[in-house]
Design an enzyme around this catalytic site. Structure first.
Site, PDB file in Angstrom:
ATOM      1  N   GLY A   1      27.542 -22.614 -55.485  1.00 33.02           N
ATOM      2  CA  GLY A   1      26.703 -22.762 -54.310  1.00 33.02           C
ATOM      3  C   GLY A   1      26.126 -24.149 -54.146  1.00 33.02           C
ATOM      4  N   GLY A   2      26.538 -24.837 -53.094  1.00 31.87           N
ATOM      5  CA  GLY A   2      25.950 -26.125 -52.773  1.00 31.87           C
ATOM      6  C   GLY A   2      26.341 -27.268 -53.676  1.00 31.87           C
TER       7      GLY A   2
ATOM      8  CG  ASP B   1      33.463 -16.533 -53.613  1.00 32.93           C
ATOM      9  OD1 ASP B   1      32.776 -16.200 -54.590  1.00 32.93           O
ATOM     10  OD2 ASP B   1      33.647 -17.728 -53.284  1.00 32.93           O
TER      11      ASP B   1
ATOM     12  CG  MET C   1      31.914 -12.107 -49.866  1.00 31.27           C
ATOM     13  SD  MET C   1      31.289 -13.276 -48.641  1.00 31.27           S
ATOM     14  CE  MET C   1      31.235 -14.780 -49.614  1.00 31.27           C
TER      15      MET C   1
ATOM     16  N   GLY D   1      33.436 -24.850 -52.821  1.00 36.33           N
ATOM     17  CA  GLY D   1      34.249 -24.391 -51.706  1.00 36.33           C
ATOM     18  C   GLY D   1      34.377 -25.442 -50.639  1.00 36.33           C
ATOM     19  CB  SER D   2      32.104 -26.382 -47.858  1.00 35.26           C
ATOM     20  OG  SER D   2      31.873 -25.076 -47.398  1.00 35.26           O
TER      21      SER D   2
ATOM     22  CG  HIS E   1      35.203 -18.788 -57.584  1.00 38.93           C
ATOM     23  ND1 HIS E   1      34.611 -18.363 -58.752  1.00 38.93           N
ATOM     24  CD2 HIS E   1      34.450 -18.279 -56.573  1.00 38.93           C
ATOM     25  CE1 HIS E   1      33.542 -17.637 -58.471  1.00 38.93           C
ATOM     26  NE2 HIS E   1      33.427 -17.570 -57.153  1.00 38.93           N
TER      27      HIS E   1
ATOM     28  N   GLY F   1      26.938 -15.153 -49.648  1.00 32.74           N
ATOM     29  CA  GLY F   1      27.363 -14.584 -48.381  1.00 32.74           C
ATOM     30  C   GLY F   1      28.065 -15.565 -47.468  1.00 32.74           C
TER      31      GLY F   1
ATOM     32  N   GLY G   1      29.015 -23.434 -47.593  1.00 32.03           N
ATOM     33  CA  GLY G   1      28.406 -24.583 -46.941  1.00 32.03           C
ATOM     34  C   GLY G   1      26.898 -24.677 -47.013  1.00 32.03           C
TER      35      GLY G   1
ATOM     36  CB  SER H   1      35.274 -20.896 -53.726  1.00 30.31           C
ATOM     37  OG  SER H   1      35.247 -19.731 -52.936  1.00 30.31           O
TER      38      SER H   1
ATOM     39  CG  MET I   1      25.334 -16.219 -57.132  1.00 33.08           C
ATOM     40  SD  MET I   1      26.916 -16.893 -56.559  1.00 33.08           S
ATOM     41  CE  MET I   1      26.552 -17.254 -54.847  1.00 33.08           C
TER      42      MET I   1
ATOM     43  CG  MET J   1      29.481 -12.063 -54.265  1.00 36.35           C
ATOM     44  SD  MET J   1      29.186 -13.495 -53.198  1.00 36.35           S
ATOM     45  CE  MET J   1      30.851 -14.135 -53.124  1.00 36.35           C
TER      46      MET J   1
END
Length: 210
Positions: free
Chosen positions: A177-178, A36, A38, A198-199, A34, A143, A146, A9, A138, A69
């Site tokens: 996510g995560g 995102d 928002m 992502g992170s 990816h 939102g 990390g 992402s 998700m 999103m």
């Protein structure tokens, strides 16, 4: 496309160096980009829109997975398709006429995805699973990047895999996510086909050797 698929992402990339981020994705095992999106309403943060997608589209041949999103996703489908999205994923929680949206995305020649937040059960997707190309689970509250994975959400992956096998459906199960090197095995074992990271991807802590 073989699975599992890594879909980094760009939400966690340096926005001033998105071209370098796309190159990094290509060089380090990414098969999908990816993106995102928002709107500051469906989720608190605001990221980027169609002009950014349009600008980075010429930089790679990798598919763009645009994750909307946003409130009223029906108002954004055509413009993101025109900007270069290949997969368009909207949130079940933001769409009244979800079946119609899937049809429209398919009419545009794109893959249609549906995302659910941690508080939404898989059962609410029952009338849509037959038609979707991607189901995005998700595993954090959307939102921010990390965050730590919510363990109970992994059960949704298992449930979606079971339903797919029982019904003969063809959707991919995507997880967002995560996901890092510690949790990657857990979500893969549960049945995830597409791993959004992502992170962990951009800080180099996710080791992708599957």
């Amino acid at each position: 496309m073989k699975t599992p698929v890594l879909a980094p992402s760009v939400l966690s990339a340096d926005f001033s160096k998105l071209g370098e981020a796309v190159s990094l994705i290509e060089k380090n095992g990414g098969s999908v980009v990816h993106i995102d999106v928002m709107d500051g309403s469906f989720v608190p943060e605001i990221t980027y829109g169609q002009p950014v997608v349009r600008c980075i589209r010429p930089l790679t041949s990798l598919p763009f997975d645009v994750h909307l999103m946003v409130e009223h996703p029906e108002n954004q489908i055509d413009s993101f398709a025109a900007a270069g999205a290949d997969w368009i994923t909207f949130h079940l929680e933001a769409a009244v006429h979800a079946h119609r949206l899937i049809q429209h995305i398919h009419e545009l020649g794109k893959k249609a995805g549906i995302a659910i937040v941690p508080s939404t059960p898989v059962s609410l997707l029952s009338e849509l699973l037959e038609y979707a190309d991607i189901i995005l689970v998700m595993t954090v509250n959307p939102g921010w990047g990390g965050q730590k994975i919510i363990p109970s959400c992994v059960e949704k992956i298992k449930e979606l895999k079971r339903i797919r096998e029982e019904k003969g459906y063809g959707y991919l199960i995507s997880v967002d996510g995560g996901v890092n090197s510690k949790t990657l095995g857990t979500v893969l074992d549960a049945g995830a086909d597409v791993i959004v990271s992502g992170s962990a991807f951009f800080n180099g802590s996710l080791k992708w050797n599957v």
